[in-house]
Design an enzyme around this catalytic site. Structure first.
Site, mmCIF file in Angstrom:
data_model
loop_
_atom_site.group_PDB
_atom_site.id
_atom_site.type_symbol
_atom_site.label_atom_id
_atom_site.label_comp_id
_atom_site.label_asym_id
_atom_site.label_seq_id
_atom_site.Cartn_x
_atom_site.Cartn_y
_atom_site.Cartn_z
ATOM 1 N N ASP A 170 -19.322 19.590 11.062
ATOM 2 C CA ASP A 170 -20.504 19.534 10.971
ATOM 3 C C ASP A 170 -21.281 19.358 12.448
ATOM 4 O O ASP A 170 -20.626 18.923 13.160
ATOM 5 C CB ASP A 170 -21.259 18.444 10.073
ATOM 6 C CG ASP A 170 -21.005 17.090 10.232
ATOM 7 O OD1 ASP A 170 -21.684 16.506 10.983
ATOM 8 O OD2 ASP A 170 -19.750 16.883 10.009
ATOM 9 N N GLU A 224 -16.102 10.722 14.711
ATOM 10 C CA GLU A 224 -15.371 10.476 13.672
ATOM 11 C C GLU A 224 -15.442 9.103 13.359
ATOM 12 O O GLU A 224 -16.203 8.150 13.911
ATOM 13 C CB GLU A 224 -14.115 11.300 13.706
ATOM 14 C CG GLU A 224 -13.075 11.216 15.091
ATOM 15 C CD GLU A 224 -12.483 9.836 14.982
ATOM 16 O OE1 GLU A 224 -11.629 9.613 14.373
ATOM 17 O OE2 GLU A 224 -12.952 8.840 15.583
ATOM 18 N N ARG A 243 -2.733 3.797 -4.951
ATOM 19 C CA ARG A 243 -4.175 3.817 -4.877
ATOM 20 C C ARG A 243 -4.504 5.342 -4.645
ATOM 21 O O ARG A 243 -5.674 5.503 -3.970
ATOM 22 C CB ARG A 243 -4.405 2.922 -3.747
ATOM 23 C CG ARG A 243 -4.449 1.433 -3.762
ATOM 24 C CD ARG A 243 -4.966 0.596 -2.802
ATOM 25 N NE ARG A 243 -4.751 -0.636 -2.769
ATOM 26 C CZ ARG A 243 -5.547 -1.899 -2.665
ATOM 27 N NH1 ARG A 243 -6.979 -1.525 -2.276
ATOM 28 N NH2 ARG A 243 -5.302 -2.894 -2.866
ATOM 29 N N ARG A 271 -3.440 12.245 13.714
ATOM 30 C CA ARG A 271 -4.485 12.262 12.781
ATOM 31 C C ARG A 271 -4.940 13.693 12.805
ATOM 32 O O ARG A 271 -5.085 14.499 13.964
ATOM 33 C CB ARG A 271 -5.432 11.355 13.139
ATOM 34 C CG ARG A 271 -6.863 11.613 12.318
ATOM 35 C CD ARG A 271 -7.984 10.461 12.690
ATOM 36 N NE ARG A 271 -9.217 10.990 12.724
ATOM 37 C CZ ARG A 271 -10.013 11.720 11.544
ATOM 38 N NH1 ARG A 271 -9.358 11.799 10.331
ATOM 39 N NH2 ARG A 271 -11.174 11.900 11.687
ATOM 40 N N VAL A 272 -5.064 14.306 11.580
ATOM 41 C CA VAL A 272 -5.769 15.458 11.565
ATOM 42 C C VAL A 272 -6.937 15.573 10.617
ATOM 43 O O VAL A 272 -6.876 15.452 9.559
ATOM 44 C CB VAL A 272 -4.862 16.681 11.093
ATOM 45 C CG1 VAL A 272 -3.712 17.438 12.111
ATOM 46 C CG2 VAL A 272 -4.094 16.129 9.951
ATOM 47 N N SER A 305 -11.804 15.634 10.809
ATOM 48 C CA SER A 305 -12.869 16.146 10.737
ATOM 49 C C SER A 305 -13.705 15.281 11.757
ATOM 50 O O SER A 305 -13.630 14.192 11.653
ATOM 51 C CB SER A 305 -13.755 16.744 9.383
ATOM 52 O OG SER A 305 -13.924 15.650 8.765
ATOM 53 N N HIS A 320 0.825 -1.360 0.006
ATOM 54 C CA HIS A 320 0.061 0.058 0.088
ATOM 55 C C HIS A 320 1.001 1.348 0.126
ATOM 56 O O HIS A 320 0.289 2.351 -0.083
ATOM 57 C CB HIS A 320 -1.004 -0.042 1.114
ATOM 58 C CG HIS A 320 -1.666 -1.162 1.331
ATOM 59 N ND1 HIS A 320 -1.288 -2.263 2.266
ATOM 60 C CD2 HIS A 320 -2.901 -1.686 0.876
ATOM 61 C CE1 HIS A 320 -2.035 -3.497 2.205
ATOM 62 N NE2 HIS A 320 -3.084 -2.901 1.217
#
Length: 239
Positions: free
Chosen positions: A205, A180, A44, A88-89, A91, A5
């Site tokens: 949101d 999340e 990918r 991790r950044v 939403s 990957h």
């Protein structure tokens, strides 16, 4: 050497990697905040870059959506490329009325409806928590930047379109700051393989009010979160 990957070599990644879900957001972060940037992964379409921030080597790469995807990338970064810290950044969606659109949430811990950590932990509950020093450095960085960041629990959901609306009431009761899809998995991978991890989210949101940011805004306007992450890395180097 390259994995199925990630088509990079040892040394291509810094010891610290910022990871948004969206690979285009990774590209935006690299082009906006880093210098001397070079692409180190494109398998990918999961773009990865390495550059420098104020002279400090830092990498940024997407991790995709959901715990299975992010678990693959974080595991390979740690075990095959020598990464020590993952931030991790991303939403999140808010469930509490005192959490507002574009608020920054530092994920001290992560609840989840996924079973991945139970699989790791012989079917027992695993406390999926961030590294304490990384949390502290993020809090200090936010204060220095004048950002009023929230610190508390996230909820990592397996379903984006959840049929169980009542669960949001439970989350609110227990003080969950945002929903999340990755933090609990990343914290589990970091614990399993001896690395450190932190999740910082911007509220994109609000599940109660139905307010939301656009996809373009998510890609380009969450700069406070990125600055906190980058400055926290520099603070960590001083320890």
């Amino acid at each position: 050497m390259a994995t199925p990957h990630i088509n990079a070599e040892m040394g291509d990644f810094a010891d610290v990697v910022l990871m948004p879900g969206d690979p285009l957001r990774a590209k935006h972060i690299a082009e906006t905040f880093l210098e001397n940037v070079r692409e180190v992964n494109n398998v990918r379409g999961m773009l990865g870059f390495t550059g420098t921030y104020k002279g400090r080597k830092i990498s940024v790469m997407g991790h995709g959506m959901g715990i299975p995807s992010c678990s693959i990338y974080t595991k390979e970064l740690i075990t095959d490329f020598g990464v020590k810290k993952i931030i991790r950044v991303g939403s999140c969606g808010a469930v509490r009325m005192d959490v507002k659109l574009r608020d920054v949430v530092i994920g001290m811990g992560a609840c989840t409806d996924s079973k991945v950590n139970r699989i790791r932990f012989k079917d027992h509950d695993f406390a999926a928590i961030a590294d304490f020093d990384m949390v502290r450095n993020a809090v200090d960085a936010a204060k220095a930047l004048g950002v009023d960041a929230r610190v508390g629990n996230l909820f990592s959901a397996d379903l984006f379109y959840s049929p169980d609306g009542e669960m949001f009431d439970v989350m609110e009761k227990y003080g969950v700051l945002g929903v999340e899809m990755e933090a609990a998995g990343i914290y589990g991978v970091a614990a399993e393989f001896g690395a450190k991890a932190l999740t910082i989210c911007t509220v994109s949101d609000h599940i109660r009010t139905h307010e939301q940011t656009t996809a373009a805004e998510r890609q380009t306007t969450f700069n406070d979160m990125i600055k906190i992450a980058l400055e926290s890395v520099l603070l960590g180097d001083k320890e």
